[in-house]
Design a protein around this motif. Structure first.
Motif, short mmCIF file in Angstrom:
data_model
loop_
_atom_site.label_atom_id
_atom_site.label_comp_id
_atom_site.label_asym_id
_atom_site.label_seq_id
_atom_site.Cartn_x
_atom_site.Cartn_y
_atom_site.Cartn_z
N ASP A 91 -9.01 -29.97 4.43
CA ASP A 91 -7.87 -29.24 4.29
C ASP A 91 -7.10 -29.59 3.09
O ASP A 91 -6.02 -28.93 2.62
CB ASP A 91 -7.05 -29.46 5.67
N GLY A 92 -7.14 -30.82 2.29
CA GLY A 92 -6.68 -31.27 1.10
C GLY A 92 -7.29 -30.94 -0.04
O GLY A 92 -6.92 -31.33 -1.11
N LEU A 93 -8.44 -30.32 -0.08
CA LEU A 93 -9.12 -29.85 -1.25
C LEU A 93 -8.48 -28.37 -1.66
O LEU A 93 -8.36 -27.57 -0.86
CB LEU A 93 -10.61 -29.63 -0.95
N SER A 94 -8.57 -28.24 -2.92
CA SER A 94 -8.33 -27.07 -3.75
C SER A 94 -9.49 -25.96 -4.07
O SER A 94 -9.44 -24.94 -4.42
CB SER A 94 -7.53 -27.39 -5.00
N TRP A 95 -10.61 -26.69 -4.12
CA TRP A 95 -11.94 -26.37 -4.39
C TRP A 95 -13.27 -26.91 -4.07
O TRP A 95 -13.18 -28.33 -3.87
CB TRP A 95 -11.77 -26.14 -5.97
N LEU A 96 -14.40 -26.34 -3.98
CA LEU A 96 -15.48 -27.25 -3.55
C LEU A 96 -16.60 -26.85 -4.45
O LEU A 96 -17.02 -25.61 -4.57
CB LEU A 96 -15.78 -26.75 -2.02
N VAL A 97 -17.22 -27.85 -4.97
CA VAL A 97 -18.38 -27.63 -6.27
C VAL A 97 -19.58 -27.98 -5.57
O VAL A 97 -19.71 -29.20 -4.93
CB VAL A 97 -17.98 -28.42 -7.46
N VAL A 98 -20.47 -27.19 -5.65
CA VAL A 98 -21.85 -27.63 -4.66
C VAL A 98 -23.05 -27.44 -5.77
O VAL A 98 -23.20 -26.71 -6.51
CB VAL A 98 -21.96 -26.40 -3.52
N SER A 99 -23.85 -28.43 -5.57
CA SER A 99 -25.03 -28.71 -6.28
C SER A 99 -26.00 -27.46 -5.88
O SER A 99 -25.96 -27.00 -4.79
CB SER A 99 -25.63 -29.94 -6.14
N PRO A 100 -26.91 -26.91 -6.86
CA PRO A 100 -27.56 -25.68 -6.62
C PRO A 100 -28.60 -26.03 -5.52
O PRO A 100 -28.98 -25.09 -4.86
CB PRO A 100 -28.33 -25.65 -8.21
N ASP A 157 -18.04 -23.09 -5.43
CA ASP A 157 -18.36 -22.75 -6.60
C ASP A 157 -19.62 -23.83 -6.94
O ASP A 157 -19.80 -24.66 -6.28
CB ASP A 157 -17.16 -22.75 -7.73
N ASN A 158 -20.02 -23.65 -8.27
CA ASN A 158 -20.92 -24.42 -8.82
C ASN A 158 -20.51 -24.95 -10.09
O ASN A 158 -19.76 -24.57 -10.61
CB ASN A 158 -22.44 -24.18 -8.75
N ASP A 159 -21.45 -25.80 -10.67
CA ASP A 159 -21.42 -26.21 -12.16
C ASP A 159 -21.46 -25.00 -13.22
O ASP A 159 -20.64 -25.16 -14.09
CB ASP A 159 -22.22 -27.38 -12.68
N ILE A 160 -21.86 -24.23 -12.70
CA ILE A 160 -22.06 -22.88 -13.65
C ILE A 160 -20.94 -22.38 -13.78
O ILE A 160 -20.27 -21.74 -14.69
CB ILE A 160 -23.29 -21.97 -13.30
#
Length: 466
Positions: free
Chosen positions: A65-74, A98-101
């Protein structure tokens, strides 16, 4: 490093702390974000914590709930076969995934290139087979022509680990379906689609989902130029979707084995010769037959795609031809290992599926074929055309007996282990033969990855030859 801006003082989750995950965390921190990291592997968590990153179980409500974005490894499934629990939690909390790309393309939009004479450009390459060679070849040609170029993505460095592009620089990205499927931002200047064959079907929910992941680079990316391999129906479909009129030269059709016709822009290879046609006339030609780093029709397709990309970047045909001659190929991809007593040894350990192995078999004659491993879906029927070039198969892997039974019309010996297969092949090889590792299978039954398998092949060859 390319700092990722737009998240200043915001908490951003990073799921998966391998190469791309740690790189994303560092780039986010450099841009002013507060990365909150998690990996199921305690060693990976410890490594990130040692760098000063906050570690927290991201699926917990109070954390998510405190996150603005989530970046996931492929490597982490986000939909098929089953979404990761952290991603489900992000959906429930309304946190964008999202991811690093996606972060890379987002970061470029904040690059501040107003004072550059020539805006940097991004070339993105995807497809089932040949994308690594095509990406590396584009980078090689640009470097040979003294153009500033960086190679990243699924090959070379992580996308956020590279230096910010300089005036007139080019970033060449190899992108897998895992990377294109999830990235929220995909805005290459030039996009390349090599070909399509069944792969990663469980991860994409079948062939339609796999193709859709590749197609996103073009349908949502909106590149200025699209270079499309048209030797499969999917490529033909994509060209038809992208062109406005038959002469639309924003789309370049590429083929290996067929002559392309029409008023548009096309690059194709037939009988070892590359030809470029525009507006109904030939404007370039290169003899590929003696280029050792690009053997076989499949590599000629890679050459066509790389040629087209470099033409879009303003390079002359003769400049590209000179660079082709010095290209040595990539490790584990039609890589020349040794020549002894008239026998050639080639490592194509990257041929992990039937389609790529079939293309390797078609590139050579009189093959002593080292094959086998963890077989993928679909059987081995797609190898039939290339089997005519096989003198004998030497089958490795835990399922070697079952693999050998499927090789109809080919003498096959069950060797199980790499050193046994190589020793048998060398013992029986005649001058003019090619001892080829092209497994048509994954490596995980015996090796950590295809690179380790290729290294084992090379080591066995060198040990036997002394």
């Amino acid at each position: 490093m390319i700092p990722v801006h737009g998240f200043e003082d915001k908490r951003v989750g990073v799921l998966g702390l391998g190469r791309s995950g740690l790189s994303a965390a560092r780039a986010l921190k450099e841009g002013g974000a507060v990365p909150v990291c998690w990996d199921d592997n305690p060693d990976a968590r410890a490594k990130a914590e040692a760098e000063g990153f906050e570690i927290a179980e991201l699926a917990r409500g109070q954390v998510m709930d405190g996150l603005s974005w989530l970046v996931v490894s492929p490597g982490i499934p986000h939909l098929y076969p089953t979404p990761n629990p952290v991603i489900r939690a992000a959906w429930g909390a309304g946190v964008p995934v999202d991811n690093d790309i996606g972060l890379f393309f987002r970061a470029l939009s904040h690059a501040g290139w107003e004072e550059f004479d020539t805006i940097p450009r991004v070339v993105a390459v995807t497809g089932s087979n040949g994308k690594s060679t095509t990406s590396a070849l584009i980078h090689h040609i640009l470097t040979h022509a003294n153009r500033a170029s960086q190679l990243a993505g699924n090959i070379g460095r992580g996308v956020l680990d590279i230096d910010p592009p300089e005036d007139g620089g080019v970033v060449v990205l190899e992108l897998s379906s895992y990377q294109t499927d999830l990235a929220r931002s995909l805005t290459p200047d030039i996009a390349v689609f090599t070909n399509l064959s069944p792969d990663h079907l469980d991860r994409h929910g079948g062939p339609g989902g796999y193709f859709a992941a590749k197609r996103r680079l073009f349908a949502e990316g909106g590149p200025d130029r699209a270079i499309i391999g048209v030797d499969e129906d999917e490529g033909q479909f994509m060209v038809n979707q992208l062109v406005d009129v038959p002469s639309d030269d924003r789309v370049i059709r590429v083929s290996s084995g067929q002559k392309l016709t029409g008023p548009g822009w096309m690059v194709f290879a037939r009988k070892g010769f590359l030809s470029e046609w525009r507006k109904g006339r030939q404007v370039g030609s290169i003899d590929l037959r003696d280029i050792r780093g690009l053997p076989g029709a499949h590599n000629h397709q890679n050459a066509c795609a790389a040629y087209a990309a470099c033409r879009c970047l303003g390079l002359a045909p003769r400049v590209i031809e000179a660079a082709f001659a010095s290209f040595e190929g990539l490790p584990h991809r039609s890589q020349l290992i040794a020549e002894a007593n008239g026998v050639t040894f080639v490592n194509d350990s990257k041929a992990t599926n039937v389609d790529s192995a079939a293309k390797a078999l078609l590139a050579f004659k009189n093959i002593r074929w080292v094959c086998g491993g963890l077989q993928k879906e679909g059987g081995l029927d797609g190898l039939s055309e290339g089997l005519a070039n096989v003198a004998k198969a030497y089958v490795i892997g835990r399922e070697a007996a079952g693999f050998a039974l499927q090789l109809q019309g080919v003498e096959a010996e069950i060797c199980t282990h790499m050193d046994v297969a190589v020793a048998k092949a060398i013992e029986e090889a005649q001058p003019g033969d090619v001892v080829l590792l092209a497994p048509a299978a994954a490596s995980f039954d015996q090796y950590d990855n295809f690179e380790k398998r290729g290294e084992a092949f090379a080591a066995a060859v060198r040990a036997k030859l002394g």
